[in-house]
Design a protein around this motif. Sequence first.
Motif, mmCIF file in Angstrom:
data_model
loop_
_atom_site.group_PDB
_atom_site.id
_atom_site.type_symbol
_atom_site.label_atom_id
_atom_site.label_comp_id
_atom_site.label_asym_id
_atom_site.label_seq_id
_atom_site.Cartn_x
_atom_site.Cartn_y
_atom_site.Cartn_z
ATOM 1 N N THR A 56 0.936 -1.244 -0.180
ATOM 2 C CA THR A 56 0.286 0.125 0.012
ATOM 3 C C THR A 56 0.792 1.069 -0.116
ATOM 4 O OG1 THR A 56 -1.909 -0.660 1.044
ATOM 5 C CG2 THR A 56 -1.875 1.409 1.734
ATOM 6 N N ALA A 57 1.838 1.362 0.597
ATOM 7 C CA ALA A 57 3.056 2.146 1.214
ATOM 8 C C ALA A 57 3.438 2.531 -0.648
ATOM 9 C CB ALA A 57 3.668 2.503 2.030
ATOM 10 N N LEU A 58 3.935 2.024 -1.004
ATOM 11 C CA LEU A 58 4.411 1.576 -2.140
ATOM 12 C C LEU A 58 3.685 1.958 -3.373
ATOM 13 C CD1 LEU A 58 7.393 1.013 -4.024
ATOM 14 C CD2 LEU A 58 6.359 -1.114 -4.445
ATOM 15 N N ARG A 59 2.413 1.997 -3.005
ATOM 16 C CA ARG A 59 1.795 1.578 -4.522
ATOM 17 C C ARG A 59 1.331 3.364 -3.889
ATOM 18 N NH1 ARG A 59 -1.644 -2.474 -4.211
ATOM 19 N NH2 ARG A 59 -2.205 -1.362 -2.986
ATOM 20 N N ALA A 60 0.835 4.045 -3.139
ATOM 21 C CA ALA A 60 0.963 4.890 -2.615
ATOM 22 C C ALA A 60 1.799 6.210 -3.020
ATOM 23 C CB ALA A 60 0.165 5.686 -0.659
ATOM 24 N N CYS A 61 3.068 5.739 -2.483
ATOM 25 C CA CYS A 61 4.220 6.957 -3.497
ATOM 26 C C CYS A 61 4.252 7.080 -4.632
ATOM 27 C CB CYS A 61 5.262 5.975 -2.276
ATOM 28 S SG CYS A 61 5.793 6.391 -0.339
ATOM 29 N N ARG A 62 3.927 5.668 -5.318
ATOM 30 C CA ARG A 62 3.748 5.823 -6.677
ATOM 31 C C ARG A 62 2.979 6.694 -7.564
ATOM 32 N NH1 ARG A 62 5.969 -0.141 -7.552
ATOM 33 N NH2 ARG A 62 8.269 0.267 -7.768
ATOM 34 N N ARG A 63 1.899 6.418 -6.350
ATOM 35 C CA ARG A 63 0.525 7.150 -7.457
ATOM 36 C C ARG A 63 0.602 8.837 -6.849
ATOM 37 N NH1 ARG A 63 -4.712 5.597 -5.210
ATOM 38 N NH2 ARG A 63 -5.561 7.229 -7.071
ATOM 39 N N ALA A 64 1.592 9.225 -5.989
ATOM 40 C CA ALA A 64 1.678 10.625 -5.135
ATOM 41 C C ALA A 64 2.871 11.537 -6.442
ATOM 42 C CB ALA A 64 2.207 10.743 -3.861
ATOM 43 N N THR A 65 3.933 10.114 -6.991
ATOM 44 C CA THR A 65 4.942 10.795 -8.095
ATOM 45 C C THR A 65 4.467 11.642 -8.538
ATOM 46 O OG1 THR A 65 6.635 9.297 -6.342
ATOM 47 C CG2 THR A 65 7.439 10.495 -8.348
ATOM 48 N N SER A 66 3.563 10.755 -9.324
ATOM 49 C CA SER A 66 2.203 10.342 -10.507
ATOM 50 C C SER A 66 1.873 11.813 -10.569
ATOM 51 C CB SER A 66 2.362 9.704 -11.514
ATOM 52 O OG SER A 66 1.351 8.740 -10.763
ATOM 53 N N GLY A 67 1.743 11.962 -9.120
ATOM 54 C CA GLY A 67 0.060 13.214 -9.035
ATOM 55 C C GLY A 67 -1.244 13.002 -8.879
ATOM 56 N N ASP A 68 -1.096 11.101 -8.759
ATOM 57 C CA ASP A 68 -3.066 10.863 -8.417
ATOM 58 C C ASP A 68 -3.357 11.746 -6.845
ATOM 59 O OD1 ASP A 68 -2.879 9.872 -10.778
ATOM 60 O OD2 ASP A 68 -2.094 8.359 -10.754
#
Length: 90
Positions: A56-68
């Motif tokens: 969940t943390a990895l997915r959330a960090c990647r989504r934040a990096t892409s602006g989602d």
Amino acid sequence: MASAQSRFPMQTAWFSKPVAVSVGVAGSIYYLSNTQQAIELLTTHWRDPGSPKHQTALRACRRATSGDVAPDIARSALVEAAREAHILVE
């Protein structure tokens, strides 16, 4: 034709407050200030990868990096994962 990078711009998403974690055998303390640093830790130096909170943390960090999602949503997920892995410095 546009490259994937230009269609999906990646950005460093900064946390409102750093997350302190203890890493490695010596327990060095790292202060993670943004999603790029968090992704690096989650993908290369995580003590017990693969748990639902880690994913969940990895997915959330990647989504934040892409602006989602907002960076602090990723920060909260990182804190929960670090707490579960017993590496959060509180």
